[in-house]
Every structure is written in structure tokens, then in C-alpha cells.
Design an enzyme around this catalytic site. Structure first.
Site, mmCIF file in Angstrom:
data_model
loop_
_atom_site.group_PDB
_atom_site.id
_atom_site.type_symbol
_atom_site.label_atom_id
_atom_site.label_comp_id
_atom_site.label_asym_id
_atom_site.label_seq_id
_atom_site.Cartn_x
_atom_site.Cartn_y
_atom_site.Cartn_z
ATOM 1 N N ASP A 35 -11.841 20.488 -6.153
ATOM 2 C CA ASP A 35 -10.758 20.476 -7.146
ATOM 3 C C ASP A 35 -10.884 19.306 -8.128
ATOM 4 O O ASP A 35 -10.008 19.093 -8.963
ATOM 5 C CB ASP A 35 -9.381 20.466 -6.458
ATOM 6 C CG ASP A 35 -9.143 19.180 -5.664
ATOM 7 O OD1 ASP A 35 -10.072 18.337 -5.591
ATOM 8 O OD2 ASP A 35 -8.039 19.019 -5.116
ATOM 9 N N ASP B 49 -3.126 0.281 1.756
ATOM 10 C CA ASP B 49 -2.455 -0.368 0.642
ATOM 11 C C ASP B 49 -0.962 -0.128 0.830
ATOM 12 O O ASP B 49 -0.556 0.989 1.141
ATOM 13 C CB ASP B 49 -2.920 0.271 -0.674
ATOM 14 C CG ASP B 49 -3.064 -0.725 -1.795
ATOM 15 O OD1 ASP B 49 -2.139 -1.513 -1.986
ATOM 16 O OD2 ASP B 49 -4.104 -0.679 -2.486
ATOM 17 N N ASP C 153 0.670 -4.783 -2.116
ATOM 18 C CA ASP C 153 0.596 -4.708 -3.576
ATOM 19 C C ASP C 153 1.662 -5.560 -4.264
ATOM 20 O O ASP C 153 2.806 -5.613 -3.810
ATOM 21 C CB ASP C 153 0.814 -3.230 -3.953
ATOM 22 C CG ASP C 153 0.627 -2.952 -5.432
ATOM 23 O OD1 ASP C 153 -0.506 -3.057 -5.909
ATOM 24 O OD2 ASP C 153 1.618 -2.630 -6.118
ATOM 25 N N GLU D 4 -1.590 -9.181 -2.564
ATOM 26 C CA GLU D 4 -2.009 -9.230 -3.971
ATOM 27 C C GLU D 4 -0.967 -10.064 -4.707
ATOM 28 O O GLU D 4 0.181 -9.660 -4.837
ATOM 29 C CB GLU D 4 -2.103 -7.841 -4.589
ATOM 30 C CG GLU D 4 -2.735 -7.903 -5.972
ATOM 31 C CD GLU D 4 -2.183 -6.891 -6.954
ATOM 32 O OE1 GLU D 4 -2.847 -6.658 -7.980
ATOM 33 O OE2 GLU D 4 -1.096 -6.332 -6.726
ATOM 34 N N HIS E 241 -9.985 -1.955 -8.490
ATOM 35 C CA HIS E 241 -9.591 -0.835 -9.349
ATOM 36 C C HIS E 241 -8.806 -1.270 -10.586
ATOM 37 O O HIS E 241 -8.417 -0.426 -11.380
ATOM 38 C CB HIS E 241 -8.755 0.143 -8.517
ATOM 39 C CG HIS E 241 -7.477 -0.480 -8.056
ATOM 40 N ND1 HIS E 241 -7.449 -1.517 -7.131
ATOM 41 C CD2 HIS E 241 -6.193 -0.272 -8.407
ATOM 42 C CE1 HIS E 241 -6.196 -1.894 -6.945
ATOM 43 N NE2 HIS E 241 -5.411 -1.154 -7.697
ATOM 44 N N ASP E 242 -8.526 -2.553 -10.715
ATOM 45 C CA ASP E 242 -7.782 -3.057 -11.872
ATOM 46 C C ASP E 242 -8.661 -3.830 -12.843
ATOM 47 O O ASP E 242 -8.170 -4.376 -13.826
ATOM 48 C CB ASP E 242 -6.647 -3.997 -11.415
ATOM 49 C CG ASP E 242 -5.553 -3.276 -10.645
ATOM 50 O OD1 ASP E 242 -5.319 -2.083 -10.911
ATOM 51 O OD2 ASP E 242 -4.922 -3.915 -9.775
HETATM 52 C C1 GLC Z 1 -1.125 -3.707 -8.477
HETATM 53 C C2 GLC Z 1 -2.165 -2.616 -8.357
HETATM 54 C C3 GLC Z 1 -2.213 -1.860 -9.647
HETATM 55 C C4 GLC Z 1 -0.857 -1.242 -9.892
HETATM 56 C C5 GLC Z 1 0.258 -2.297 -9.845
HETATM 57 C C6 GLC Z 1 1.595 -1.655 -9.715
HETATM 58 O O1 GLC Z 1 -1.466 -4.661 -9.417
HETATM 59 O O2 GLC Z 1 -3.396 -3.162 -7.988
HETATM 60 O O3 GLC Z 1 -3.209 -0.874 -9.652
HETATM 61 O O4 GLC Z 1 -0.834 -0.628 -11.159
HETATM 62 O O5 GLC Z 1 0.137 -3.152 -8.739
HETATM 63 O O6 GLC Z 1 1.750 -1.091 -8.449
HETATM 64 CA CA CA Z 2 -10.422 17.279 -3.522
#
Ligand code: GLC
Ligand code: CA
Length: 552
Positions: free
Chosen positions: A27, A100, A201, A258, A323-324
């Protein structure tokens, strides 16, 4: 009861962004069975902990960082049974599973918020932050991280709710005891299910000032100003310690916060052992700030400061990517001529430091940024907002697009490049975000067969950490090189010493001879393909790990 937590010092963490890792059913969206299929690959790489970006139920306004069901799995990613299979697959291989946890805010589609917004008289009234309008407008001038006001009006209550991130991400009200209790019980529930740790987070903003004063900071182009002093309020630390007492301390789980912590003192507040908050912290720096301010000299100074601050009590989470952030080889290295040497240099740099290395998916094969041709092609709400702000501030659209291409979080979110085919072996369908065409050249399949690949450099570094106490636990000392871009350090434990030398630049540079006199056997070189270490004249992005001779 205090548990012996030395095991966290032996971890090498691999971060998966599930949407982009591996799609098992065509998908176009990565999923949990896809991750299970790749566990052998991860085991071969040598990592022993997996951090999954959010896999909970979510409408995906911020790709899972907006949770609408904390005890459910996102349908696109699979089922709870798929999650359990993944958990078991990890544990059979000695891999710890880290989830997470997004509890600064929920999704506006979470049943709590659906109830809370419906009226002023309901059981979830206090689960979110509601304020009356001030002179018919937003309660204050605060900007949200993703643009516009941090307040959104709800006609049914005649009130505004607060959202520090997107408007589909209302902030939870941590001042409400019942809400905190719900969160702790939910965390307990996951620990019971076999989770080995949490990456928590955006944790610096839990406590809000009751009176929400206007921000004195200069406004953004759209007129709203980022709040001053919202991160790291004493009340936030009190909530984290409560979380620790209730959930972490009685259990042997790894915790990574974080955090927004511009100084080492603030970082220490989250991770010094005596504080009883987190085991380690990932400091968040906005990509634009990182792009504009980093240099090899600054990296070195920051490392030294953090090293000294946490050496006696605390531990470090080391990362170049997540990922940021843009892809590390595009940001700190060279995605052209010196792609391979610079990708290896960055690997050796990160894995040579004291602390726990975090590898972000695709980093281990040197994946690069992908500039998309138009702003509409970007999925990330943060990228859309930055572009809008830049254009509002008067920048030409082309220039604003170029900037967005550089900074966009989507650079890190393009599908994992498993093979050289057009869809990169990621999916049989249409990928949710474009595949980088350089998958033809940069992919797992090719690199596994090539003993000089970036992939093998990571594999060797991880293996070396397991054998070498100097690497996993040793002290750090920088050596004087006479240049900001020539960086050298030692790691020492007992009789064992390792020497790390880096030419962090695009130019050939000469390393001081006296320093290299102490260099013994070469363990790793970023120029292994070309024959390895060739003496004091270091090539562009040349990096070498030596065993130290006695007396170093
Ligand atoms: C953290 C995450 C980010 C997200 C933000 C709000 O910084 O790493 O990807 O957009 O929090 O949850
Ligand atoms: Ca999939």
C-alpha cells in the site's frame, strides 16, 4: 528500589521511522510486518536496541506524533498482534524495543479531546488547556512551532485551546492530576507488554504558566512570537520526576528525553543521575539553526562541554541524524565527490565518542537529502510553514523553496533504499513519499556485497564497541592539532587506548607528525577502499582509528 542500569551503556540504538522503512503489503506505507522482515538485517548490522517512531493510532497530521489511541496500533502499520510479533522477534535476537511516547499533546481526534471540546461541563474538561478570549481574540501572542497562533477557537465552548505544535495537536494539561494518572497507567501498560524503554517526545514544555503572559520576543513574519521561557520550567521537571517515580524507577527501562536545552546546565537538569529524570537526552535544535551555525570546531566544543558536564553523573545520547533533521552526509559531509569518505568519517566520529550511538535508518548506507521540485510535494507541515514564513518575510519563492529543500524533515523520511530498483525494494505499490533516485547507486543490497561500503564501516564500528572497553566506557581527551578542522581524540580505559584522527574538511591537510608517532595499528580508515592510512597528509574527509602505542 534503584536498579543497576549499566546495560544502557552498551546499547547501539537504531531509529526506525516506520512509515518509510519497509512496506509488506504494497500500500506504499511501511508497516510493522515490514520491520519484522528486516530484523535479520538489523541483527547483522549489530545494533541491540530499536527505537520506533510512533506506531499508535493516529490521523497522521504529524505522522504519528499526534496520537488518537495510546493503546492501539495505527491501522496502516498493522495490528497489535503484528506489534507483539515484532517485540518477540526483537527479544529473540537480544534487541531491546524502545517506543516513542508523545504525551505533551494528543491528537484532536483522541476521544479525550473530542469530549473536552464538546462543552464546558464534561469529565475531560481539564484534560486540555482552555482559555477565554481576550478582547475577542487569542489569549496571548504566542506562536505555534508549526506556524500561526498557538491558540485555536472552539465555538462550542466559546474558548480557545492551546497547541504548541499543530492545531491538530492540542497540549495535554499536566496540571490535571487525573490526566497524569491516565498517562502513567498507559505507560505501565506498555511496560507490562514488554517495552524496554521510552523515547519521550517534546518533554520540555509540560508545565505552562497559568497567566500566559505575552511573549516579548520579536514576532515571526505572520505576527505571532515564540514563547519565552516555556522550556524546562521547574514544574516540568517536577512532572518528569513524578513520571520517573511512578513508572521508570520501579522498572528497569531505558528512558531518553527529547529536550529543548540550549545550555549544558539545562541538559544536565534532565539527565544528571541525582535528578532522577532520564537516563539520557536528545537535545532538539531546529534544522535551520543547525544548518546555519554548525562547524567542526563548534561540534568539538559542544562535545567537550557536554562531556565535562555529565562525566561524573550522567550519560550521553550521540546522534547526527533523526527524522527531524536533514541527512547527515548532506548536512555535515559531502554528497558529491567525497560522499563515501565523508559518510564514513561521520560514522567514525559518532561511534568514537563516549555515550550511546543512535543510528537513524539509512544513515548506515549514507543516504542523502532529496530536494523535491515544488513546495506542494512536501508532506511535512513544518516545511510548509517555514516556506510560508520565508515568503511572508519577503523572500523570493525560488529562494524560499531552495531553503525548504535544504531544511525539510522530509529529507530524512524518503523510503529506505533496500535495492537499486525504482521503488528501492521499499514497496511493490506507490510509495507515500518519493524514493530518492540515487537508490540506483546507494542501497543496502549493493553495500552488503561490498566490503569497503559505508554499511561495513558501521558494522565494524559497532563490533569494535562490543570488544573494546576503551570505546564503550573509556575517558575522552582531545589532542591539540593546530587546526579547527583537524580533530583528534583518545579514548582510554585501563591499558587500552584508541586514537581517533579526522580531517573534517574538503581539503587535504597535514596532521602534526608528533601526534601520529603514538599511532599504532590501523583499525579503521575512511579510505580503506583506496588502501587505508597513507601517512600525515590526510586526504579530504580522511578519518582513521588507530590503536594507541604505549605512552600515548
Ligand atoms: C518532536 C518530534 C517531531 C514532532 C514534534 C511534535 O520534536 O521529534 O517529529 O513533530 O515533537 O510531536
Ligand atoms: Ca504497508
Amino acid at each position: 528500589m534503584v536498579q543497576e542500569k549499566d546495560w544502557i551503556k552498551d546499547l547501539v540504538v537504531y531509529q526506525i521511522y516506520p512509515r518509510s522503512f519497509c512496506d509488506s503489503n504494497g500500500d506504499g506505507i511501511g508497516d510493522l510486518p515490514g520491520i519484522s522482515q528486516k530484523l535479520d538485517y538489523l541483527e547483522e548490522l549489530g545494533i541491540n536496541a530499536l527505537w520506533l517512531s510512533p506506531v499508535y493510532r493516529s490521523p497522521n497530521a504529524d505522522n504519528g506524533y499526534d496520537i488518537s489511541g495510546y493503546r492501539e496500533i495505527m491501522a496502516e502499520f498493522g495490528t497489535m498482534e503484528d506489534w507483539e510479533r515484532l517485540r518477540d522477534g526483537c527479544h529473540e535476537r537480544g534487541i531491546r524495543l524502545i517506543m516513542d511516547l508523545v504525551v505533551n499533546h494528543s491528537s484532536d481526534e483522541h476521544p479525550w479531546f473530542v469530549e473536552s471540546r464538546a462543552s464546558k461541563e464534561n469529565g475531560k474538561n481539564e484534560y486540555y488547556i482552555w482559555r477565554d478570549p481576550v478582547m475577542g481574540k487569542e489569549p496571548n501572542n504566542w506562536a505555534s512551532v508549526f506556524g500561526g497562533s498557538a491558540w485555536e477557537y472552539e465555538p462550542r465552548r466559546g474558548q480557545y485551546y492551546f497547541h504548541y505544535f499543530g492545531k491538530k495537536q492540542p497540549d495535554l494539561n499536566w496540571a490535571c492530576r487525573q490526566l497524569r494518572e491516565e498517562i502513567f497507567q498507559m505507560m505501565d501498560w506498555w511496560v507490562e507488554k514488554g517495552v524496554d524503554g521510552f523515547r519521550v517526545d517534546a518533554i520540555s514544555y509540560l508545565d505552562k504558566p497559568r497567566d500566559f503572559p505575552n511573549s516579548p520576543l520579536p514576532p515571526q513574519p505572520d505576527g505571532f512570537a515564540y514563547p519565552q521561557g516555556l522550556a524546562g520550567r521547574p514544574g516540568t521537571h517536577a512532572y518528569i520526576r513524578e513520571m520517573n517515580r511512578r513508572v521508570f524507577a520501579p522498572r528497569n527501562v531505558l528512558t531518553v528525553g527529547e529536550v529543548s536545552a540550549p545550555t549544558v546546565e539545562e541538559l544536565g537538569n534532565y539527565v544528571k543521575t541525582g535528578r532522577q529524570e532520564f537516563d539520557m537526552a536528545i537535545p532538539f535544535v531546529p534544522p535551520m539553526v543547525e544548518i546555519d551555525t554548525w562547524s567542526p570546531g563548534k561540534l568539538k566544543r559542544d562535545i567537550w562541554e557536554r562531556y565535562r558536564a555529565l562525566k561524573e553523573e550522567g550519560w550521553w545520547a550521540n546522534f547526527f541524524s533523526n527524522h527531524d533533521k536533514p541527512r547527515q552526509v548532506s548536512l555535515y559531509g559531502d554528497s558529491g565527490e567525497y560522499w563515501e569518505a565523508s559518510a564514513k568519517l561521520l560514522a567514525m566520529f559518532l561511534h568514537g565518542l563516549p555515550g550511546t550511538p543512535f543510528v537513524y535508518q539509512g544513515e548506515e548506507i549514507g543516504m542523502t537529502n532529496l530536494g523535491l521540485p515544488a513546495i506542494e510535494d512536501y508532506n511535512d507541515p513544518d516545511t510548509q510553514n517555514r516556506y510560508r514564513q520565508l515568503v511572508l518575510s519577503g523572500m523570493e519563492p525560488e529562494a524560499a523553496l531552495a531553503r525548504a529543500q535544504l531544511e525539510s524533515r522530509d529529507n530524512a523520511r524518503t523510503p529506505m533504499q533496500w535495492d537499486g530498483s525504482p521503488k528501492a525494494g521499499f514497496t511493490a505499490g506507490i510509495p507515500w513519499l518519493q524514493v530518492n533516485p540515487n537508490t540506483e547507486r546507494i542501497n543496502v543490497e549493493a553495500q552488503r556485497q561490498d566490503r569497503y561500503s559505508v554499511y561495513h564501516c558501521y558494522q565494524r564500528l559497532i563490533a569494535l564497541r562490543k570488544k573494546s572497553r576503551a570505546l564503550s566506557r573509556g575517558d575522552l581527551a582531545f589532542l591539540e592539532t593546530g587546526s579547527e578542522e583537524l580533530i583528534a581524540w583518545t579514548r582510554r580505559a585501563g591499558e587500552e587506548t584508541l586514537l581517533f584522527c579526522f580531517n573534517f574538511s574538503r581539503q587535504g591537510r597535514r596532521f602534526p607528525e608528533n601526534l601520529l608517532k603514538k599511532a599504532g595499528e590501523v583499525l579503521l580508515s575512511s579510505y580503506d577502499r583506496e588502501g587505508g592510512y597513507g601517512g600525515a597528509n590526510f586526504r579530504p574527509y580522511e578519518a582513521v582509528v588507530f590503536r594507541g602505542k604505549a605512552g600515548l
